[in-house]
Enzyme design. Sequence first.
Site, PDB file in Angstrom:
ATOM      1  CE  LYS A 120     -71.865  -1.615 -43.240  1.00 56.30           C
ATOM      2  NZ  LYS A 120     -71.059  -2.800 -43.023  1.00 56.30           N
ATOM      3  CD  GLU A 146     -76.065  -7.067 -45.974  1.00 59.07           C
ATOM      4  OE1 GLU A 146     -75.541  -6.347 -46.833  1.00 59.07           O
ATOM      5  OE2 GLU A 146     -76.172  -6.731 -44.788  1.00 59.07           O
ATOM      6  N   GLY A 190     -67.649  -6.521 -45.607  1.00 60.58           N
ATOM      7  CA  GLY A 190     -66.453  -5.727 -45.387  1.00 60.58           C
ATOM      8  C   GLY A 190     -65.150  -6.501 -45.433  1.00 60.58           C
TER       9      GLY A 190
HETATM   10  C1  PEP Z   1     -73.216  -4.284 -45.415  1.00 59.76           C
HETATM   11  O1  PEP Z   1     -72.724  -4.103 -44.314  1.00 59.76           O
HETATM   12  O2  PEP Z   1     -74.459  -4.261 -45.532  1.00 59.76           O
HETATM   13  C2  PEP Z   1     -72.336  -4.580 -46.530  1.00 59.76           C
HETATM   14  C3  PEP Z   1     -72.833  -5.259 -47.516  1.00 59.76           C
HETATM   15  O3  PEP Z   1     -71.051  -4.131 -46.447  1.00 59.76           O
HETATM   16  P1  PEP Z   1     -69.880  -4.290 -47.559  1.00 59.76           P
HETATM   17  O4  PEP Z   1     -70.501  -4.030 -48.908  1.00 59.76           O
HETATM   18  O5  PEP Z   1     -68.886  -3.248 -47.191  1.00 59.76           O
HETATM   19  O6  PEP Z   1     -69.376  -5.675 -47.443  1.00 59.76           O
END
Ligand code: PEP
Length: 246
Positions: free
Chosen positions: A10, A160, A166
């Site tokens: 990110k 996701e 997060g």
């Molecule tokens: C992402 O934003 O693609 C993600 C999976 O973040 P995290 O692993 O921090 O939850």
Amino acid sequence: MRKIVAGNWKMNGTRENLVEIKKISDRFSGSDVDIVICPPFTLLSAAKEIATNIFIGAQNLHVENSGAYTGEISAVMLEDLSVTHAIIGHSERRNEYGETNDVVARKVTTALKKKLNVILCIGESELERNENKTLSVLKEQIYGSLKDITDIENIIVAYEPIWAIGTGLTPSLAEISTTHDSIRLNLLEMYGSSASNIPILYGGSVNGLNASEIFSVANVNGALVGGASLSFDTFSPIVKAIENKT
Ligand code: PEP
């Protein structure tokens, strides 16, 4: 089936953090896992130079290859850097920058034309989950984002759940199983038996403690990792958890 662990940095990381990518590349030389790190655009060129054993990907690209699009990066520019992968349709892009399935579909087409491997992100919001709409939302995203695509060779899908990103929260293994099976069915409906080779990654609060059990679920072929991908120490256990898994 290829096993893939991708890291999405990110808007994090400056040149001093390149050492993490170098450590990952050195440690996992010869691994049976495809490792893809997607740092911010500013680090792509330097990351390509030091990461000789892993793949380097972008987090986004523009639908057009060049033109008057201030601040944007194109697939041609990524090709010029020999970047191999691009994350497309991340929920942060969909939600904060208004990327619809239609825009995502155009980006996927552009990326594939430049031979980039596409990590296509899909996922439901907390509200959609609570309203039992998860599977229909995912189906709409899959059909909408891949509507123009016939060649699926370079497609990777990342499921996701937005509420898991997060937050430290993850769906139960049964839920992950149900959603990944449903995604596989949608892909098989669209593309026939060749869709059984499309890797489906899980993403959302994956870490070194929960990775093994998540990878034990059928139709989970890897992970897309946010926070835990930022350092070698937190990323390595995730890769190790899927290494040598048959
Ligand atoms: C992402 O934003 O693609 C993600 C999976 O973040 P995290 O692993 O921090 O939850």
